[in-house]
Scaffold this active site. Structure first.
Site, PDB file in Angstrom:
ATOM      1  N   MET A  86       0.848  -1.189   0.000  1.00  0.00           N
ATOM      2  CA  MET A  86       0.000   0.000   0.000  1.00  0.00           C
ATOM      3  C   MET A  86       0.883   1.238   0.000  1.00  0.00           C
ATOM      4  O   MET A  86       1.727   1.398   0.888  1.00  0.00           O
ATOM      5  CB  MET A  86      -0.890   0.019   1.252  1.00  0.00           C
ATOM      6  CG  MET A  86      -1.835  -1.162   1.358  1.00  0.00           C
ATOM      7  SD  MET A  86      -2.851  -1.066   2.858  1.00  0.00           S
ATOM      8  CE  MET A  86      -1.626  -1.487   4.113  1.00  0.00           C
ATOM      9  N   GLY A 173       1.489   4.216   4.379  1.00  0.00           N
ATOM     10  CA  GLY A 173       2.329   3.392   3.533  1.00  0.00           C
ATOM     11  C   GLY A 173       2.828   2.132   4.200  1.00  0.00           C
ATOM     12  O   GLY A 173       3.555   2.196   5.178  1.00  0.00           O
ATOM     13  N   SER A 174       2.456   0.989   3.712  1.00  0.00           N
ATOM     14  CA  SER A 174       2.782  -0.238   4.417  1.00  0.00           C
ATOM     15  C   SER A 174       2.458  -1.449   3.549  1.00  0.00           C
ATOM     16  O   SER A 174       2.386  -1.348   2.334  1.00  0.00           O
ATOM     17  CB  SER A 174       2.002  -0.283   5.735  1.00  0.00           C
ATOM     18  OG  SER A 174       0.696   0.217   5.554  1.00  0.00           O
ATOM     19  N   ARG A 175       2.233  -2.584   4.219  1.00  0.00           N
ATOM     20  CA  ARG A 175       2.049  -3.833   3.485  1.00  0.00           C
ATOM     21  C   ARG A 175       1.210  -4.792   4.310  1.00  0.00           C
ATOM     22  O   ARG A 175       1.267  -4.794   5.544  1.00  0.00           O
ATOM     23  CB  ARG A 175       3.433  -4.440   3.216  1.00  0.00           C
ATOM     24  CG  ARG A 175       3.448  -5.877   2.746  1.00  0.00           C
ATOM     25  CD  ARG A 175       4.867  -6.304   2.459  1.00  0.00           C
ATOM     26  NE  ARG A 175       4.938  -7.705   2.083  1.00  0.00           N
ATOM     27  CZ  ARG A 175       5.962  -8.240   1.431  1.00  0.00           C
ATOM     28  NH1 ARG A 175       6.998  -7.501   1.094  1.00  0.00           N
ATOM     29  NH2 ARG A 175       5.967  -9.526   1.141  1.00  0.00           N
TER      30      ARG A 175
END
Length: 206
Positions: A86, A173-175
């Site tokens: 993301m 912002g990440s996963r």
């Protein structure tokens, strides 16, 4: 537009600051107002529905498929791991890939390297959520990224999640990795864009 409740305090603060500065100087007021608009956009939480059929697995996050591989975890055993990255413009609300009962939760402190790196799944701050389902164990991993500062998870063991149901988010912002049964027939490939609770990423083999 629906806003994720995690963003309400920050949005309220920025709006009040912009209003206060408006009486002093329009330049900082304008800058803060623009920042508030971005924060509102970041914390958007659209309503979503899909055809949640039995044996269908949906993406737990908005973003881009960056990893598909076989993996193993104590909760799932051998599984297919799918990584969804993301960026800061993605909807960051996470949703259940299928219906199941929360039987495993483990938070692990860690680093915050770029979430698109394969090593992020192993060394970054992360939160594991394991579901017991009629198709076998399924697990989601919320992974903090380079600028992500907080993982939000509102679940506890014993909770029942419905497919597509919101369960948390990761800020900035990440996963999210999802572990599916090894015999799942995938419907996505590396590079595909997916949406949480809408995109079917795999179907349990009959």
């Amino acid at each position: 537009m629906r806003i994720a409740r995690d963003g309400v305090p920050l949005i309220t603060f920025l709006v009040l600051c912009a209003g206060a500065f408006a009486f002093i100087s329009w330049i900082p007021a304008l800058i803060i107002a623009i920042l508030a608009c971005f924060v509102i956009y970041f914390f958007r939480d659209p309503e979503r529905t899909a055809d949640y059929k039995d044996g269908y697995f949906f993406s737990p996050a908005d973003g881009k498929i960056i990893e598909i591989c076989e993996s193993e975890h104590a909760f799932t055993g051998q599984a297919l791991k799918i990584g969804v990255f993301m960026n800061v413009f993605s909807v960051h609300v996470n949703r259940a890939p299928c219906t199941g009962r929360v039987d495993f939760i483990e938070y692990i402190p860690g680093r915050k390297i770029a979430a698109f790196s394969p090593k992020a799944s192993e060394i970054n701050e992360r939160n594991f959520i394991g579901l017991s389902t009629q198709w076998g164990p399924v697990m989601m991993t919320q992974i903090a990224g380079l600028i992500a500062r907080r993982i939000v998870c509102r679940l506890k063991r014993g909770d029942i999640l419905e497919a597509g149901q919101r369960y948390g988010m990761i800020k900035l912002g990440s996963r999210v990795d999802v572990y599916l049964p090894r015999d799942t027939v995938l419907r996505i490939k590396i590079g595909d864009k997916v949406k949480a609770g809408i995109t079917c990423i795999g179907v349990k083999a009959e």
